[in-house]
Design a protein around this motif. Structure first.
Motif, PDB file in Angstrom:
ATOM      1  N   PHE A 176      45.827  33.451  51.211  1.00  0.00           N
ATOM      2  CA  PHE A 176      45.960  34.866  51.582  1.00  0.00           C
ATOM      3  C   PHE A 176      44.669  35.628  51.291  1.00  0.00           C
ATOM      4  O   PHE A 176      44.125  36.332  52.151  1.00  0.00           O
ATOM      5  CB  PHE A 176      47.136  35.470  50.800  1.00  0.00           C
ATOM      6  CG  PHE A 176      47.497  36.866  51.215  1.00  0.00           C
ATOM      7  CD1 PHE A 176      48.404  37.093  52.225  1.00  0.00           C
ATOM      8  CD2 PHE A 176      46.924  37.961  50.586  1.00  0.00           C
ATOM      9  CE1 PHE A 176      48.740  38.388  52.610  1.00  0.00           C
ATOM     10  CE2 PHE A 176      47.252  39.249  50.959  1.00  0.00           C
ATOM     11  CZ  PHE A 176      48.164  39.465  51.984  1.00  0.00           C
ATOM     12  N   LEU A 177      44.148  35.475  50.073  1.00  0.00           N
ATOM     13  CA  LEU A 177      42.978  36.242  49.647  1.00  0.00           C
ATOM     14  C   LEU A 177      41.708  35.799  50.374  1.00  0.00           C
ATOM     15  O   LEU A 177      40.893  36.630  50.773  1.00  0.00           O
ATOM     16  CB  LEU A 177      42.790  36.118  48.133  1.00  0.00           C
ATOM     17  CG  LEU A 177      43.897  36.773  47.288  1.00  0.00           C
ATOM     18  CD1 LEU A 177      43.754  36.394  45.817  1.00  0.00           C
ATOM     19  CD2 LEU A 177      43.858  38.288  47.441  1.00  0.00           C
TER      20      LEU A 177
ATOM     21  N   ASN B 218      41.440  34.541  53.314  1.00  0.00           N
ATOM     22  CA  ASN B 218      41.482  35.019  54.693  1.00  0.00           C
ATOM     23  C   ASN B 218      41.383  36.530  54.805  1.00  0.00           C
ATOM     24  O   ASN B 218      40.935  37.035  55.830  1.00  0.00           O
ATOM     25  CB  ASN B 218      42.730  34.490  55.395  1.00  0.00           C
ATOM     26  CG  ASN B 218      42.504  33.089  55.932  1.00  0.00           C
ATOM     27  OD1 ASN B 218      41.935  32.916  56.991  1.00  0.00           O
ATOM     28  ND2 ASN B 218      42.923  32.088  55.167  1.00  0.00           N
ATOM     29  N   ARG B 219      41.792  37.234  53.741  1.00  0.00           N
ATOM     30  CA  ARG B 219      41.624  38.689  53.797  1.00  0.00           C
ATOM     31  C   ARG B 219      40.144  39.069  53.813  1.00  0.00           C
ATOM     32  O   ARG B 219      39.749  40.032  54.464  1.00  0.00           O
ATOM     33  CB  ARG B 219      42.299  39.369  52.594  1.00  0.00           C
ATOM     34  CG  ARG B 219      43.810  39.391  52.587  1.00  0.00           C
ATOM     35  CD  ARG B 219      44.459  40.088  53.772  1.00  0.00           C
ATOM     36  NE  ARG B 219      44.360  39.360  55.020  1.00  0.00           N
ATOM     37  CZ  ARG B 219      45.102  38.318  55.359  1.00  0.00           C
ATOM     38  NH1 ARG B 219      46.030  37.870  54.554  1.00  0.00           N
ATOM     39  NH2 ARG B 219      44.939  37.729  56.511  1.00  0.00           N
TER      40      ARG B 219
ATOM     41  N   TYR C 190      51.270  32.281  54.449  1.00  0.00           N
ATOM     42  CA  TYR C 190      51.483  32.549  53.023  1.00  0.00           C
ATOM     43  C   TYR C 190      52.835  32.008  52.579  1.00  0.00           C
ATOM     44  O   TYR C 190      52.940  31.289  51.577  1.00  0.00           O
ATOM     45  CB  TYR C 190      51.383  34.061  52.779  1.00  0.00           C
ATOM     46  CG  TYR C 190      51.761  34.479  51.378  1.00  0.00           C
ATOM     47  CD1 TYR C 190      50.842  34.368  50.343  1.00  0.00           C
ATOM     48  CD2 TYR C 190      53.026  34.986  51.098  1.00  0.00           C
ATOM     49  CE1 TYR C 190      51.183  34.750  49.052  1.00  0.00           C
ATOM     50  CE2 TYR C 190      53.376  35.370  49.815  1.00  0.00           C
ATOM     51  CZ  TYR C 190      52.445  35.246  48.795  1.00  0.00           C
ATOM     52  OH  TYR C 190      52.789  35.624  47.533  1.00  0.00           O
TER      53      TYR C 190
ATOM     54  N   ASN D  92      48.483  32.246  47.410  1.00  0.00           N
ATOM     55  CA  ASN D  92      47.620  33.389  47.097  1.00  0.00           C
ATOM     56  C   ASN D  92      46.176  33.120  47.515  1.00  0.00           C
ATOM     57  O   ASN D  92      45.485  34.006  48.031  1.00  0.00           O
ATOM     58  CB  ASN D  92      47.665  33.695  45.595  1.00  0.00           C
ATOM     59  CG  ASN D  92      48.967  34.371  45.203  1.00  0.00           C
ATOM     60  OD1 ASN D  92      49.605  35.022  46.014  1.00  0.00           O
ATOM     61  ND2 ASN D  92      49.378  34.196  43.953  1.00  0.00           N
TER      62      ASN D  92
ATOM     63  N   ASP E 288      39.016  38.294  57.261  1.00  0.00           N
ATOM     64  CA  ASP E 288      39.675  39.221  58.201  1.00  0.00           C
ATOM     65  C   ASP E 288      39.019  40.602  58.200  1.00  0.00           C
ATOM     66  O   ASP E 288      39.034  41.294  59.217  1.00  0.00           O
ATOM     67  CB  ASP E 288      41.162  39.371  57.846  1.00  0.00           C
ATOM     68  CG  ASP E 288      41.981  38.171  58.288  1.00  0.00           C
ATOM     69  OD1 ASP E 288      41.435  37.331  59.031  1.00  0.00           O
ATOM     70  OD2 ASP E 288      43.143  38.060  57.876  1.00  0.00           O
ATOM     71  N   ALA E 289      38.455  40.995  57.060  1.00  0.00           N
ATOM     72  CA  ALA E 289      37.761  42.291  57.001  1.00  0.00           C
ATOM     73  C   ALA E 289      36.609  42.298  58.002  1.00  0.00           C
ATOM     74  O   ALA E 289      36.411  43.271  58.748  1.00  0.00           O
ATOM     75  CB  ALA E 289      37.242  42.548  55.581  1.00  0.00           C
TER      76      ALA E 289
ATOM     77  N   LYS F 172      39.435  31.632  59.205  1.00  0.00           N
ATOM     78  CA  LYS F 172      40.598  31.058  59.879  1.00  0.00           C
ATOM     79  C   LYS F 172      40.485  29.537  59.975  1.00  0.00           C
ATOM     80  O   LYS F 172      41.445  28.820  59.734  1.00  0.00           O
ATOM     81  CB  LYS F 172      40.723  31.634  61.292  1.00  0.00           C
ATOM     82  CG  LYS F 172      41.126  33.103  61.321  1.00  0.00           C
ATOM     83  CD  LYS F 172      42.620  33.266  61.251  1.00  0.00           C
ATOM     84  CE  LYS F 172      43.003  34.720  61.059  1.00  0.00           C
ATOM     85  NZ  LYS F 172      42.953  35.144  59.659  1.00  0.00           N
TER      86      LYS F 172
END
Length: 223
Positions: free
Chosen positions: A21-22, A24-25, A1, A18, A28-29, A70
């Motif tokens: 980040f978003l 990959n979130r 990030y 951003n 990642d969940a 990823k």
């Protein structure tokens, strides 16, 4: 990030950070759910304990979604081309050594789960094939030298996923290893060109540079 958003005074860089980040979130969940499922069904999260067993297919699918984020595989590929807003050495680092390689490595190390779940392995191969063809096609229409290389990375990672999906794990890891070197070399070469042209990224405004930059020409050719 922070690496992607390095030029924080540019809105495009902040937006790109951003986006990475978003995106990959979301992936990642799924990855975290997969790790928790491994722990609750096997009592350990060691790779050696990932033998076939309860929920093998579900866990493999969750790990795949995490790996797709990823390693920027379709449809989670959207963050990687925008990550070019960071400095060029950062691009070389991201594409060669850090996050985009993690997804391929994760699936390869979790191969027992995917071998036990051939349906999910087929999905891995399908995602890889789609990403490889799609990203290579998009790269053909790009004007920005760094975006061409970014889409190339998505395509190369797609070939790795295709190898993983058909069970050729050693092929995927070998390609992962070689790609790290040649893609870092290409990005650093692109950075040298951009620097020499005072920040110019447009391929249409480049040409005949080998006379002026013989060392960069040689290293790009090797890459």
């Amino acid at each position: 990030y922070l690496l992607i958003g390095f030029f924080f005074d540019r809105k495009a860089a902040g937006d790109a950070a951003n986006k990475a980040f978003l995106t990959n979130r979301i992936a990642d969940a799924a990855l975290i759910l997969g790790i928790l499922a491994i722990f609750f069904t096997r009592g350990s999260v060691r790779f050696l304990d990932l033998a076939a067993g309860p929920w093998a297919g579900t866990i493999a699918l969750l790990l795949l979604i995490g790996a797709m984020g990823k390693s920027a595989q379709f449809p989670f590929h959207v963050w990687l081309p925008d990550a070019m807003e960071g400095p060029t050495p950062v691009s070389a680092l991201i594409h060669a050594a850090t996050m985009v390689t993690a997804g391929v490595y994760l699936i390869a190390r979790s191969n027992l789960l995917f071998t036990a779940s051939p349906e999910v392995a087929n999905v891995v191969a399908f995602v890889g094939a789609i990403s490889a063809i799609f990203a290579a096609s998009v790269a053909l229409a790009q004007d920005d030298i760094k975006r061409v290389l970014a889409y190339s990375t998505i395509s190369q990672l797609g070939f790795m996923f295709l190898a993983l999906g058909v069970g050729a794990y050693w092929v995927a890891i070998f390609h992962l290893f070689t790609h790290a070197f040649f893609k870092a070399l290409l990005f650093l070469g692109a950075g040298s060109i951009i620097h020499a042209l005072h920040g110019e990224h447009d391929l249409h405004r480049m040409g005949g540079l080998y006379r002026k930059m013989p060392v960069t020409h040689a290293t790009m050719l090797i890459g």
